[in-house]
Scaffold this active site. Structure first.
Site, PDB file in Angstrom:
ATOM      1  N   CYS A  52      -4.098   0.686  -2.514  1.00 18.55           N
ATOM      2  CA  CYS A  52      -3.946  -0.558  -1.754  1.00 18.55           C
ATOM      3  C   CYS A  52      -2.867  -1.452  -2.371  1.00 18.55           C
ATOM      4  CB  CYS A  52      -5.256  -1.331  -1.739  1.00 18.55           C
ATOM      5  SG  CYS A  52      -6.578  -0.568  -0.785  1.00 18.55           S
ATOM      6  N   CYS A  78     -10.688  -2.896  -4.613  1.00 20.45           N
ATOM      7  CA  CYS A  78      -9.732  -3.905  -5.090  1.00 20.45           C
ATOM      8  C   CYS A  78     -10.463  -5.116  -5.654  1.00 20.45           C
ATOM      9  CB  CYS A  78      -8.784  -4.316  -3.970  1.00 20.45           C
ATOM     10  SG  CYS A  78      -7.587  -3.025  -3.562  1.00 20.45           S
ATOM     11  N   ASN A 126       0.834  -1.202   0.000  1.00 13.62           N
ATOM     12  CA  ASN A 126       0.000   0.000   0.000  1.00 13.62           C
ATOM     13  C   ASN A 126       0.869   1.253   0.000  1.00 13.62           C
ATOM     14  OD1 ASN A 126       0.576  -0.942   2.627  1.00 13.62           O
ATOM     15  ND2 ASN A 126      -1.227  -0.013   3.523  1.00 13.62           N
ATOM     16  N   GLU A 148      -3.028  -4.622  -3.176  1.00 18.19           N
ATOM     17  CA  GLU A 148      -3.511  -5.487  -4.265  1.00 18.19           C
ATOM     18  C   GLU A 148      -3.554  -4.753  -5.584  1.00 18.19           C
ATOM     19  OE1 GLU A 148      -4.715  -4.753  -1.286  1.00 18.19           O
ATOM     20  OE2 GLU A 148      -6.634  -5.757  -1.026  1.00 18.19           O
ATOM     21  N   TYR A 164      -5.770  11.580   1.744  1.00 20.23           N
ATOM     22  CA  TYR A 164      -5.974  10.163   2.113  1.00 20.23           C
ATOM     23  C   TYR A 164      -6.664   9.328   1.033  1.00 20.23           C
ATOM     24  CZ  TYR A 164      -5.108  11.974   6.877  1.00 20.23           C
ATOM     25  OH  TYR A 164      -4.588  12.582   7.986  1.00 20.23           O
ATOM     26  N   GLU A 209       0.315   5.207   0.660  1.00 12.17           N
ATOM     27  CA  GLU A 209      -0.631   6.211   1.145  1.00 12.17           C
ATOM     28  C   GLU A 209      -0.260   7.609   0.662  1.00 12.17           C
ATOM     29  OE1 GLU A 209      -0.946   5.472   5.378  1.00 12.17           O
ATOM     30  OE2 GLU A 209      -2.192   3.711   4.996  1.00 12.17           O
ATOM     31  N   ALA A 262      -1.008  12.067   1.503  1.00  7.35           N
ATOM     32  CA  ALA A 262      -1.513  13.096   2.411  1.00  7.35           C
ATOM     33  C   ALA A 262      -2.966  13.431   2.094  1.00  7.35           C
ATOM     34  CB  ALA A 262      -0.638  14.345   2.325  1.00  7.35           C
TER      35      ALA A 262
END
Ligand code: THU
Length: 132
Positions: free
Chosen positions: A53, A90, A42, A55, A48, A44, A46
């Site tokens: 992810c 996903c 994953n 996968e 969000y 990430e 800022a």
């Protein structure tokens, strides 16, 4: 590659996870019928909602390398006490390329459960759904 090896590969990918916000690393390993494996973690952001992810990282790596089929299994490994099943986005992304995919959901102690993607996303909307 055995399920145990695929799971081990997914677990090791947790080290690459970029998770300054959730602190919840996830690793994934996507197996092809010819033995090739595409990995992901994953990533990430800022903002969000822009998070990717593990996968989908693995899947997009595979497709961008020219693989659009022949996927047989994916292992997804989190560190939580629950099995790390794929999120809805996903499931949908994987369904496009591999509706029969075997999904191995791994939890922090290494235990795992299996389910076919067709069970995780029943009546999924796929390429054939656009026919009229
Ligand atoms: N995450 C994944 O990478 N895969 C999943 O199957 C579930 C959730 C990530 C997204 C986010 O970075 C963190 O886990 C917490 O939701």
């Amino acid at each position: 590659m055995t399920d145990a090896e695929l799971i081990s590969t997914a677990v090791s990918m947790q080290e690459r996870a970029y998770v300054p916000y959730s602190h919840f690393p996830v690793g994934a390993a996507l197996l092809c019928s010819d033995g090739a494996v595409f990995t992901g973690c994953n990533v990430e952001n800022a903002a969000y909602g822009s998070t990717l992810c593990a996968e989908r990282t693995a899947l997009v790596k595979a497709v961008s390398e020219g693989r659009t089929g022949g996927f047989t299994a994916i292992a997804i490994a989190g560190r939580g006490s629950d099995f790390c099943w794929p999120c809805g986005a996903c499931r949908q992304m994987l369904f496009e390329f591999a509706p029969q995919l075997r999904v191995l959901a791994v939890r922090g102690d290494g235990a795992f459960q299996f389910a076919p993607l067709s069970t995780l996303l029943p009546c999924g909307f796929g390429p054939g759904s656009l026919n009229f």
